[in-house]
Enzyme design. Structure first.
Site, short mmCIF file in Angstrom:
data_model
loop_
_atom_site.label_atom_id
_atom_site.label_comp_id
_atom_site.label_asym_id
_atom_site.label_seq_id
_atom_site.Cartn_x
_atom_site.Cartn_y
_atom_site.Cartn_z
N HIS A 66 0.78 -1.22 -0.01
CA HIS A 66 -0.09 -0.04 -0.17
C HIS A 66 1.04 1.17 0.01
O HIS A 66 1.46 1.48 1.10
CB HIS A 66 -0.80 -0.16 1.10
CG HIS A 66 -2.07 0.87 1.43
ND1 HIS A 66 -3.18 0.86 2.02
CD2 HIS A 66 -2.20 2.29 0.81
CE1 HIS A 66 -3.91 1.97 1.94
NE2 HIS A 66 -3.16 2.73 1.09
N HIS A 81 -9.75 11.64 0.33
CA HIS A 81 -10.12 11.25 -1.06
C HIS A 81 -11.47 12.21 -1.38
O HIS A 81 -12.17 12.86 -0.56
CB HIS A 81 -10.77 9.69 -1.11
CG HIS A 81 -9.77 8.70 -0.91
ND1 HIS A 81 -9.52 7.88 -2.01
CD2 HIS A 81 -9.21 8.24 0.26
CE1 HIS A 81 -8.37 7.28 -1.66
NE2 HIS A 81 -8.42 7.23 -0.44
N ASN A 138 -7.66 3.45 10.91
CA ASN A 138 -7.95 4.60 10.28
C ASN A 138 -8.99 4.58 9.27
O ASN A 138 -9.14 3.52 8.51
CB ASN A 138 -6.52 4.89 9.52
CG ASN A 138 -5.43 5.22 10.49
OD1 ASN A 138 -4.42 4.40 10.51
ND2 ASN A 138 -5.58 6.20 11.30
N ARG A 174 -20.60 -1.38 22.71
CA ARG A 174 -21.81 -2.04 22.41
C ARG A 174 -22.09 -2.28 20.97
O ARG A 174 -22.90 -2.82 20.46
CB ARG A 174 -22.90 -0.81 23.05
CG ARG A 174 -23.12 -1.04 24.68
CD ARG A 174 -24.44 -0.28 25.01
NE ARG A 174 -24.46 -0.17 26.38
CZ ARG A 174 -24.16 0.59 27.08
NH1 ARG A 174 -23.53 1.82 26.51
NH2 ARG A 174 -24.26 0.68 28.60
N ASP A 212 4.03 4.65 11.70
CA ASP A 212 4.78 6.11 11.82
C ASP A 212 4.58 6.82 13.02
O ASP A 212 5.17 7.92 12.91
CB ASP A 212 4.28 6.71 10.42
CG ASP A 212 3.00 7.16 10.74
OD1 ASP A 212 2.20 6.78 11.56
OD2 ASP A 212 2.39 8.05 9.56
N GLY A 213 3.93 6.35 13.97
CA GLY A 213 3.79 7.10 15.24
C GLY A 213 2.87 8.20 14.95
O GLY A 213 2.18 9.05 16.17
N ASP A 230 1.61 3.38 3.11
CA ASP A 230 0.46 4.35 2.79
C ASP A 230 1.35 5.87 2.33
O ASP A 230 0.45 6.82 2.39
CB ASP A 230 -0.40 4.72 3.74
CG ASP A 230 -1.72 5.20 3.09
OD1 ASP A 230 -2.06 5.29 2.11
OD2 ASP A 230 -2.75 5.76 4.06
N ALA A 273 -3.27 12.72 5.31
CA ALA A 273 -3.35 12.44 3.86
C ALA A 273 -2.35 11.43 3.48
O ALA A 273 -1.25 11.97 2.84
CB ALA A 273 -3.42 13.75 2.94
N GLY A 274 -2.28 10.03 4.02
CA GLY A 274 -1.42 9.32 3.68
C GLY A 274 0.05 9.54 4.58
O GLY A 274 -0.23 10.30 5.68
#
Length: 403
Positions: A79, A157, A235, A243, A264-265, A290, A325-326
């Site tokens: 990815h 997106h 994410n 519940r 990546d933290g 990503d 964003a990535g």
């Protein structure tokens, strides 16, 4: 194609640094901690003969001493949207090669190129371009992230370009990829979602559940239909509730699902990563980047599909709205963080970075471990887990200058 702020022209050329050098004679990398599927071999050796790992050393083999280093398989990223200032979604073929090379410099020897949501005709055109690079062996295939995702969980997106996962349109993308489509991310609760999962499974393409607003029950239905991957777990999906457990519980509990994690933290709190890793087990985690264009390039303004992104201190966010964003992650950083901050065993980290994604792609017979007969794809790390060398198919991408 994304470019840094103030540089709205062509992407930067491939990063400078050690250039690939063919191993003219067989090599023996000797004295390292060699991570194998069965465990770590101390004071071990890996023999390279041509493009492959060999079982025995030819008489003319050159010895390289890598004592006190780690030898691990080349990383496999399923990815990845770009790097080095170049986009896999909108860049030229040369731009795409720049992005690929950037990630190879950081140990990713096998990469799937990911797209983002766009107009269907544009995505069909991109599928054709990327499939040519896959046919040449530059990438391992194509991952379509969008447009078949939920507007409630769209992340970075364009909402105007989202659509329901009509099986006919999903099939259109698969056909355009000419056998090189590896994965499609879907919000499987949308109309056509379950039928699209079945279609993908029938064609040998991974159906990934992601950017979804599904309930627990809807996620279970998608898994039963053939979905096998959770796109960047946690994410762009509902949070885990006591519940209303939502998709996270369903994805973690099912042994058929491999969960992607962005280490990546920024995308995950360390406790969330630990929860996923230890609940799913090392055999069901795939670390991904990503990554977007800024990976290996720097802060600035970029385009991710039609949306503008600001990268500051290595964190990418949409200019409008501020959504993540990535990432700007590279897999060598993901590796080091996993073993030094998350305290994961080196062997489990290798499984998540190399073996599991290779198995998902159906490529474990040739990549994903340092076993004899497989491609000589490997990474050399020092005692602090800093990258020192990268070899892909018997050629140095980063020459360690050792021995």
């Amino acid at each position: 194609m994304a470019t840094p702020s103030g540089a709205r022209g062509t992407a930067r050329q491939a990063p400078t640094g050690p250039q690939p050098a063919t191993a003219k004679a067989p090599l023996i990398l000797s004295g390292a901690n060699v991570v194998m599927p069965t465990g770590t071999v101390k004071d071990g050796s890996v023999i390279i003969d041509g493009t492959r790992i060999a079982r025995t050393a030819p008489e003319n083999a050159h010895l390289i001493d890598v004592t006190d280093h780690w030898l691990v398989p080349g990383f496999v990223d399923i990815h990845n949207h770009g790097g080095g200032g170049a986009s896999f979604t909108s860049g030229t073929p040369d731009d795409v090669v720049t992005g690929i090379h950037t990630h190879r410099l950081h140990g990713t020897t096998t990469l799937v190129a990911s797209t983002v949501t766009g107009d269907m005709d544009f995505l069909v055109q991109r599928a054709g371009l990327l499939s040519e690079l896959a046919e040449q062996g530059d990438i391992a295939g194509i991952h379509f992230e969008g447009p078949f995702i939920s507007p409630c969980r769209k992340g970075a997106h364009s909402e105007e370009l989202l659509r329901d996962p009509d099986p006919a349109e999903v099939r259109k993308l698969i056909d355009a990829a000419r056998g090189k489509a590896k994965m499609v991310t879907l919000a499987t609760e949308l109309p056509g979602g379950i039928d699209s999962v079945r279609l993908l499974a029938e064609h040998g393409v991974i159906a990934a559940i992601g950017h979804t607003d599904a309930t627990y029950e809807q996620t279970v239905e998608a898994i039963e239909a053939g979905a096998t991957v959770a796109t960047h777990l946690f994410n762009a999906m509902p949070t885990l509730g006591h519940r209303s457990p939502g998709p996270i519980a369903a994805l973690l509990e099912d042994d058929r699902i491999t969960v992607e994690l962005i280490n990546d933290g920024t995308h995950l709190h360390p406790a969330s990563l630990q929860l996923a890793f230890h609940h799913a087990g090392a055999s069901r985690v795939a670390f991904i980047t990503d990554a977007m264009d800024a990976a290996g390039f720097g802060d600035g303004r970029y385009m991710l599909g039609p949306l503008e992104v600001e990268v500051s201190e290595g964190v990418a966010r949409l200019v409008e709205g501020g959504s993540i964003a990535g990432s700007t992650l590279t897999q060598d950083r993901a590796f080091k963080r996993a073993v030094t901050i998350d305290r994961l065993p080196v062997e489990d980290t290798v499984t998540a970075l190399s073996a599991n994604p290779a198995k998902l792609l159906g490529m474990y017979d040739t990549i994903g471990s340092l076993e004899a007969g497989k491609y000589a794809d490997l990474v050399i790390l020092d005692t602090d887990f800093n990258l020192k060398g990268v070899m892909r198919r018997g050629e140095w991408v980063v020459d360690p200058q050792l021995g």
